[in-house]
Design an enzyme around this catalytic site. Structure first.
Site, PDB file in Angstrom:
ATOM      1  N   GLU A  32       0.839  -1.207   0.000  1.00  0.00           N
ATOM      2  CA  GLU A  32       0.000   0.000   0.000  1.00  0.00           C
ATOM      3  C   GLU A  32       0.872   1.254   0.000  1.00  0.00           C
ATOM      4  O   GLU A  32       0.554   2.244  -0.647  1.00  0.00           O
ATOM      5  CB  GLU A  32      -0.923  -0.007   1.214  1.00  0.00           C
ATOM      6  CG  GLU A  32      -1.964  -1.099   1.161  1.00  0.00           C
ATOM      7  CD  GLU A  32      -2.789  -1.166   2.427  1.00  0.00           C
ATOM      8  OE1 GLU A  32      -4.005  -0.949   2.333  1.00  0.00           O
ATOM      9  OE2 GLU A  32      -2.216  -1.422   3.505  1.00  0.00           O
ATOM     10  N   TYR A  64     -16.856  25.551  -0.428  1.00  0.00           N
ATOM     11  CA  TYR A  64     -16.723  24.153  -0.844  1.00  0.00           C
ATOM     12  C   TYR A  64     -15.342  23.876  -1.423  1.00  0.00           C
ATOM     13  O   TYR A  64     -14.756  22.812  -1.186  1.00  0.00           O
ATOM     14  CB  TYR A  64     -17.764  23.770  -1.896  1.00  0.00           C
ATOM     15  CG  TYR A  64     -19.141  24.328  -1.690  1.00  0.00           C
ATOM     16  CD1 TYR A  64     -19.721  24.424  -0.418  1.00  0.00           C
ATOM     17  CD2 TYR A  64     -19.885  24.771  -2.771  1.00  0.00           C
ATOM     18  CE1 TYR A  64     -20.989  24.938  -0.240  1.00  0.00           C
ATOM     19  CE2 TYR A  64     -21.159  25.284  -2.601  1.00  0.00           C
ATOM     20  CZ  TYR A  64     -21.704  25.365  -1.334  1.00  0.00           C
ATOM     21  OH  TYR A  64     -22.959  25.876  -1.163  1.00  0.00           O
ATOM     22  N   ILE A  83      -7.251   4.376   7.988  1.00  0.00           N
ATOM     23  CA  ILE A  83      -8.156   5.398   7.463  1.00  0.00           C
ATOM     24  C   ILE A  83      -8.873   6.103   8.614  1.00  0.00           C
ATOM     25  O   ILE A  83      -9.365   7.211   8.447  1.00  0.00           O
ATOM     26  CB  ILE A  83      -9.122   4.846   6.402  1.00  0.00           C
ATOM     27  CG1 ILE A  83      -9.966   3.700   6.926  1.00  0.00           C
ATOM     28  CG2 ILE A  83      -8.351   4.451   5.162  1.00  0.00           C
ATOM     29  CD1 ILE A  83     -11.025   3.212   5.931  1.00  0.00           C
ATOM     30  N   LYS A 110     -12.408   2.997   1.098  1.00  0.00           N
ATOM     31  CA  LYS A 110     -11.213   2.343   0.574  1.00  0.00           C
ATOM     32  C   LYS A 110     -11.684   1.168  -0.287  1.00  0.00           C
ATOM     33  O   LYS A 110     -11.900   0.072   0.210  1.00  0.00           O
ATOM     34  CB  LYS A 110     -10.333   1.878   1.740  1.00  0.00           C
ATOM     35  CG  LYS A 110      -8.989   1.343   1.362  1.00  0.00           C
ATOM     36  CD  LYS A 110      -8.174   1.064   2.628  1.00  0.00           C
ATOM     37  CE  LYS A 110      -6.799   0.550   2.290  1.00  0.00           C
ATOM     38  NZ  LYS A 110      -5.999   0.361   3.523  1.00  0.00           N
TER      39      LYS A 110
END
Length: 133
Positions: A32, A64, A83, A110
């Site tokens: 990863e 935004y 995460i 993920k």
């Protein structure tokens, strides 16, 4: 994102940014870190939007573009083993950067999690309030 639950003393107005795509190197495994993968980040921020709506005033809301930029800076510029850590960093940065935001829900998806099963993906979702920072 699922419906956000909020306390009675929190604003019910929301700005929702859906699935900001990132290519990053988060995770526990060496592959990863070396190969990277896609992540999707969604934000659901709670703030009072009455002034922005009544006055049609963008200064009375949350930008935004700036929220998206901050997600990208954290998501691509830092490395996290989990995460959950990524979600926490984004939640803290969102609440710190925009004082009018009272609550933020961060969802990290993920899709290519390295687990031995056929799945559509995994996700973590956290909610933090101004009181948490």
């Amino acid at each position: 994102m699922t419906a956000t639950r909020y306390r009675q003393d929190e604003p019910s107005d929301r700005i929702i940014l859906n699935r900001i795509a990132l290519f990053a190197y988060h995770g526990l495994h060496p592959e990863e870190e070396r190969l990277g993968q896609r992540f999707f980040v969604s934000l659901d921020v709670g703030l009072d939007l009455r002034e922005a709506g009544r006055g049609d005033d963008w200064h009375s809301t949350a930008c935004y573009a700036k929220l998206t930029q901050r997600v990208q800076e954290i998501g691509v510029g830092q490395r996290f083993r989990t995460i959950e850590g990524l979600a926490e960093a984004i939640a803290t940065a969102t609440l710190t950067a925009v004082p009018r935001i009272q609550r933020v829900t961060v969802r990290i998806e993920k899709p290519a999690a390295p687990i031995p099963a056929i799945i559509d993906g995994i996700a973590v979702e956290i909610t933090r309030t101004r009181a948490d920072i």
